[in-house]
Design a protein around this motif. Structure first.
Motif: not given
Length: 437
Positions: A310-327
């Motif tokens: 998964m790309t960063a964008e896909q992970i952020i959309e899936l998990m509803d991450f905000v800010g630095r949560q993805y990293n």
């Protein structure tokens, strides 16, 4: 219509433009609400990508900082205000009642170790008898689902200003994951297979208002979360038909299709048989120390990434991450050796260990995760501390002291935040026996 530049624009950038262009913050302060059309939003980014925030975590910072939320009031328009729209999902803790274990019949097309979509989770929910058990009935049948118009209705909703606002809905669109009927009632189900801290009440309220006008039987509202091989079912009701904010949790129950029993002795066996091999010393490793608090959310991400880089964008959309949560969460997976980044195509994928975790039973998976944690000195030492102190977790100060000793990081403020993650992970480890007993 949005041009190529607009398509590349983030939702946050687009909302910043819209807030300024239409003085939305000031309009809400003066008038309580602001109406905006899909075409106005589409000038900068597709409205469907700008107005559907299923958890409060997913809200763009510009909306969140101004305490603004958005609701559809037709198929082509929205209303913005300081509405309170989300309902918190209770945490799964050691206080939960013993889970009901359910046996699923033999189906070649269903792998209980690999239920990866909401549709599959609903199928198993029905076939296993979990839904009937939760509803205390025996004849529930699937009868409707999908997108449909809401019809016309109005309601009141609470706001951060403690003033109720009236909203008129004229055939907005809603999507129903599962609709059921039995001899005594109609059931509307909202299903998730990713763990979040809250959900958008609209997902239950709009379908409820639609079907309330269509059927004579009582309607029951069920919210289901399937994650880490556990079904968590919640039943809600609205105490007043025309009050969005009158939502109330009636009951909850948890189910598993597998053996959930994990004993303290199981954990101690893992500790005894795991060698500490990983250094967290910043002078010896390039892997960042953990700063992700929820092991269960990390497991949700793991489950959704099997055979699917998964790309960063896909992970952020899936998990509803905000800010630095993805990293934070991707780095936590790398820390445990279950995720790896593919720099060439800018994706994150599962390692061999991560793939094997997806194919394990519940008990095997949890114990393997504990093993991966205690390969690190800080978790091994604090595991021993908890055992030696009759289950008492260390203090935040003790964790910070250990992090200094192990040279985990230099910044004191970063150290305190990471200490919170260590404590959350330790709590997760030692809650495992409580959940199973």
């Amino acid at each position: 219509m949005a041009d190529e530049t607009s398509i590349k624009m983030t939702a946050e950038e687009a909302w910043n433009i819209l807030l300024n262009k239409y003085n939305i913050v000031q309009e809400v302060e003066q008038n309580g609400i602001f109406y905006i059309t899909s075409s106005q939003i589409n000038d900068y980014k597709e409205a469907r990508l700008m107005a559907k925030w299923d958890t409060s975590e997913s809200l763009p910072p510009s909306l969140k900082s101004n305490k603004l939320n958005i609701l559809p009031d037709s198929r082509s328009s929205y209303v913005i205000g300081d509405f309170i729209l989300y309902e918190e999902i209770p945490e799964l803790t050691e206080r939960v009642e013993q889970m009901t274990q359910v046996q699923l019949g033999e189906y070649e097309t269903i792998d209980v170790n690999n239920i990866t979509s909401e549709a599959n989770a609903i199928n198993v929910l029905v076939l296993s008898g979990i839904l009937d058990d939760f509803l205390e009935t025996s004849d529930t049948a699937a009868t409707f689902n999908g997108r449909m118009g809401t019809g016309c209705f109005n309601f009141e909703v609470n706001t951060h200003r403690n003033v109720k606002r009236k909203i008129n809905v004229n055939n907005a669109q809603c999507e129903i994951d599962g609709g059921f009927e039995n001899s005594t009632e109609v059931v509307i189900l909202e299903a998730k297979n990713v763990l979040h801290k809250d959900f958008h009440v609209r997902q239950l309220y709009y379908p409820y208002r639609l079907w309330r006008n269509k059927v004579s039987k009582p309607i029951r509202l069920v919210f289901s979360v399937y994650s880490n091989m556990i079904y968590r079912l919640f039943e809600y009701r609205f105490n007043k038909l025309e009050d969005y904010s009158s939502i109330e949790l009636i009951r909850t129950k948890n189910y598993s299709l597998q053996d959930m029993h994990i004993s303290l002795e199981d954990l101690m066996d893992i500790r005894r048989n795991t060698v500490v091999t990983k250094s967290d010393n910043i002078s010896e490793t390039v892997i960042p120390f953990i700063q992700a608090d929820s092991v269960n959310r990390l497991i949700s991400l793991l489950e959704n990434m099997e055979s699917n880089p998964m790309t960063a964008e896909q992970i952020i959309e899936l998990m509803d991450f905000v800010g630095r949560q993805y990293n934070y969460y991707v780095s936590a997976g790398i820390y445990l050796g279950i995720f790896e980044r593919e720099l060439e195509n800018k994706t994150t994928k599962l390692t061999e260990i991560g793939v094997s975790l997806c194919r394990m039973t519940y008990k095997e998976r949890q114990l393997k995760l504990v093993s991966l944690m205690v390969e690190h000195r800080i978790f091994a030492d604090f595991f021993d501390y908890v055992i030696d102190n009759n289950g008492e977790l260390p203090s935040k100060q003790q964790v910070c002291d250990k992090m200094r000793e192990l040279n985990v990081c230099k910044s004191e403020s970063t150290m305190e935040r990471r200490a919170c993650s260590v404590l959350s992970w330790l709590k997760w480890i030692f809650n495992l026996p409580h959940l199973a007993e």
